[in-house]
Design an enzyme around this catalytic site. Structure first.
Site, PDB file in Angstrom:
ATOM      1  N   HIS A   1      -2.861  -3.301  -3.837  1.00 37.81           N
ATOM      2  CA  HIS A   1      -2.370  -3.026  -5.190  1.00 37.81           C
ATOM      3  C   HIS A   1      -2.204  -4.362  -5.907  1.00 37.81           C
ATOM      4  CE1 HIS A   1       0.135  -1.561  -8.434  1.00 37.81           C
ATOM      5  NE2 HIS A   1      -0.108  -0.322  -8.038  1.00 37.81           N
TER       6      HIS A   1
ATOM      7  N   ARG B   1       1.751  -1.289 -16.243  1.00 34.72           N
ATOM      8  CA  ARG B   1       0.545  -1.573 -17.045  1.00 34.72           C
ATOM      9  C   ARG B   1       0.134  -0.343 -17.834  1.00 34.72           C
ATOM     10  NH1 ARG B   1      -3.274  -2.671 -13.079  1.00 34.72           N
ATOM     11  NH2 ARG B   1      -1.703  -2.218 -11.517  1.00 34.72           N
TER      12      ARG B   1
END
Ligand SMILES: Cc1cc2nc3c(=O)[nH]c(=O)nc-3n(C[C@H](O)[C@H](O)[C@H](O)COP(=O)(O)OP(=O)(O)OC[C@H]3O[C@@H](n4cnc5c(N)ncnc54)[C@H](O)[C@@H]3O)c2cc1C
Length: 562
Positions: free
Chosen positions: A230, A250
């Site tokens: 990740h 995000r």
């Protein structure tokens, strides 16, 4: 004696158990941790379904196309079609079990962006989606009086001939041994991302027990080299290293800056919302080239959003940074770097029956491989647990109606007891061995790989396989014993990851070989790892409507990026 033993009380195990109960089948759910603590509780950002709440054009076929594309076309088309077509139904099931979702004023489920997806598709509950999902599944299971056995560490699948007929385990609190007999066994034991030093998993979970047990029982493993890193885990303080900073930051507009203040993701088509492997490698590259922060990370900034919005949409992140660093993320930036997060590889099953190569042995959830191909879309894993948990329940129910109980050999039980008892002694330290394994994997089989490093890793892992370690104390409440069992289980997935990574002489999805930086047609398929060694099968060609959809969405869309 129960009809079915389900190992794992996470999303996959519980959804399977609920389906079995609906079909009138008796089952027992076993977990090495306390119910409610399964790794599913850590899932943050959401669960995907093309509901089209906010983006009307979304459709399950586009969801399927996004999934296949993100997986670099290694996943099986039919499997992905089931996953995506049945996703709205999975959400309805969860609503029925009482799961809460973030909603629009008119009551419709809100959906948010996740990386590499064309539309807002992730349904969520703040950034605590997994916790809420698990809460609702547990409540439903309790309502149905499904039986549970917590804190039991399963160490072996017991077989009669070629069929799985039971399990052997140890109660970690009392130290008592247990032999369980059943007509069928479902493994829902999670993945193995904890074999890496920096991981978003908890220390005691995702240690590859499932892959190890299934492999030892004769099942095949698939895609083991495909490990997802990740892009954003915490880097500091030391005890928080690796903890996930959810992609929803995000998705909600968070931007990445390097140590020099440059928004380096702008040179990529989807900027911060690109595929996980692309963003992770870009961050890794900034750090490697000396453009990182003080603690070898980059900055993630969501401070342009109002505090109220952040607390509402990202409560866990807000609390996490306050707790560890006393940082207010509505005012200050977060320091982040890639962390091992998810394992696309695992036990090979037939979809959608979830039957492994071993008769009577089924597997579902993160433990399995093959669903996501070369890389997993955020939000597709919880979905996989719910969709294929239902299918597993149905197939297992059918199996137990056609197959009775078999006897378990006393000799096999005694041999396993003796093996566990032999782990008590005074030789070595499993803590050190765990750190050694995790360091080897991070250094040589991590984000960037090459032949020399992988060969070194294999040599070192093989050496550790032959190392005999024991722990002091007795069977009761012995944390060191549990740790040693974990460490032993880690070695099987480690060997499989490295062997697959050596064989896959290309770069594809999450697997990046510095010495073979491009994808190659030759490796458009899957590596299968079993006791005989490693073999390769070519991926099937895509057919039908999906091809048209893939062509239509083939241009990088950036309309949603600010
Ligand atoms: C930090 C984090 C955030 C995530 N966020 C998302 C997200 O937003 N959306 C999404 O789709 N996915 C997300 N994921 C991935 C997702 O959470 C997991 O893939 C999914 O929850 C796995 O569920 P599972 O039921 O397969 O396994 P788990 O929930 O891991 O459960 C495994 C079970 O097996 C038991 N077990 C294991 N070994 C043994 C043994 N030897 N004996 C007995 N029991 C055993 C464990 O105790 C546990 O009960 C995230 C993952 C992480 C790490």
């Amino acid at each position: 004696m129960v009809d079915v033993l389900v190992v794992g009380s996470g999303a996959a195990g519980l959804r399977t158990a609920i389906e079995l109960h609906s079909l009138g089948i008796d089952c027992l759910v076993i977990g090495k941790c306390k119910m409610g603590n399964a790794h599913t509780s850590q899932a943050t950002g959401g669960i995907n379904a093309a509901l089209g709440t906010l983006d009307r054009k979304d459709h399950w076929l586009i969801h399927a196309a996004d999934t296949l594309k993100e997986g670099q076309f290694l996943a099986d088309q039919k499997t992905i079609e089931i996953l995506c077509r049945e996703a709205p139904r999975a959400i309805r099931d969860l609503e029925e079990y009482g799961m809460r979702f973030h909603r629009e004023k008119d009551g419709r489920i809100t959906q948010r962006f996740f990386g590499a997806q064309l539309y807002r598709r992730a349904c969520f509950f703040g950034d605590e989606t997994g916790k809420e999902l698990l809460r609702s599944l547990i409540a439903e299971a309790k309502k149905r009086d499904i039986k549970f056995h917590d804190n039991v560490y399963i160490t072996k699948i017991l077989k009669k001939g070629k069929r799985a007929v039971g399990l052997f385990g140890i109660d970690l609190r009392t130290g008592k041994f247990h032999t369980f007999k059943a007509k069928a066994i479902v493994l829902a034991m999670g993945g193995f991302s904890r074999v890496y030093r920096r991981s978003s998993s908890r220390l005691f979970e995702n240690t590859g027990d499932g892959a190890s047990l299934a492999f030892n029982a004769g099942a095949e493993l698939i895609d083991m080299e495909l490990v997802q890193f990740h892009p954003t885990g915490m880097v500091w303080p030391r005890d928080a290293e690796g903890i996930l900073v959810t992609e929803s930051v995000r998705g909600e507009g968070g931007k990445l800056y390097n140590g020099k203040g440059r928004r380096f993701m702008l040179k990529y088509p989807r900027a911060e919302l690109g595929p996980r492997d692309e963003v992770a490698r870009a961050i890794y590259d900034e750090i490697r080239r000396g453009r990182g922060t003080k603690h070898k990370g980059v900055w993630l900034d969501i401070s342009h959003r109002p505090k109220k919005y952040i607390i509402n949409r990202l409560p866990k992140m807000f609390k996490q940074f306050k707790q560890y660093l006393n940082i207010d993320i509505s005012k200050q930036r977060m320091e982040v770097a890639p962390t091992s997060h998810y394992t696309m590889g695992g036990v090979r099953v037939n979809f959608p029956s979830m039957q492994t190569k071993v008769k009577g042995l089924f597997a579902v959830g993160e433990i399995i491989g093959g669903t996501h191909g070369g890389n997993r879309l955020g939000g597709n894993s919880l979905l996989e647990c719910i969709v294929f948990g239902r299918h597993a329940g149905q197939a297992v129910a059918k199996f137990v109606k056609q197959n009775g109980f078999e006897n378990i050999s006393d000799d096999k039980v005694e041999a396993e007891k003796a093996k566990i008892k032999s782990l008590l002694g005074k030789k070595g330290n499993p803590e050190i061995m765990r750190e050694e394994i995790q360091e080897i994997m991070w250094k040589y089989a991590g984000i960037l790989r090459n032949k020399k490093g992988l060969e070194t890793a294999l040599r070192k892992i093989n050496k550790l396989k032959n190392k005999s370690i024991t722990v002091s104390g007795d069977m009761k409440n012995n944390e060191q014993l549990a740790l040693l069992l974990n460490v032993k289980n880690m070695l099987v997935p480690c060997e499989a990851i490295i062997t697959g990574a050596l064989k896959r002489q290309e770069s594809r999805g999450a697997h990046y070989r510095v010495d073979f930086p491009k994808a190659s047609q030759r490796y458009q398929g899957n590596f299968i790892f079993d006791k005989k060694g490693i073999s390769f099968i070519k991926a099937k060609r895509l057919r039908g409507k999906i091809l048209k959809v893939l062509r239509e969405i083939d241009d990088p869309i950036t309309h949603h990026l600010e």
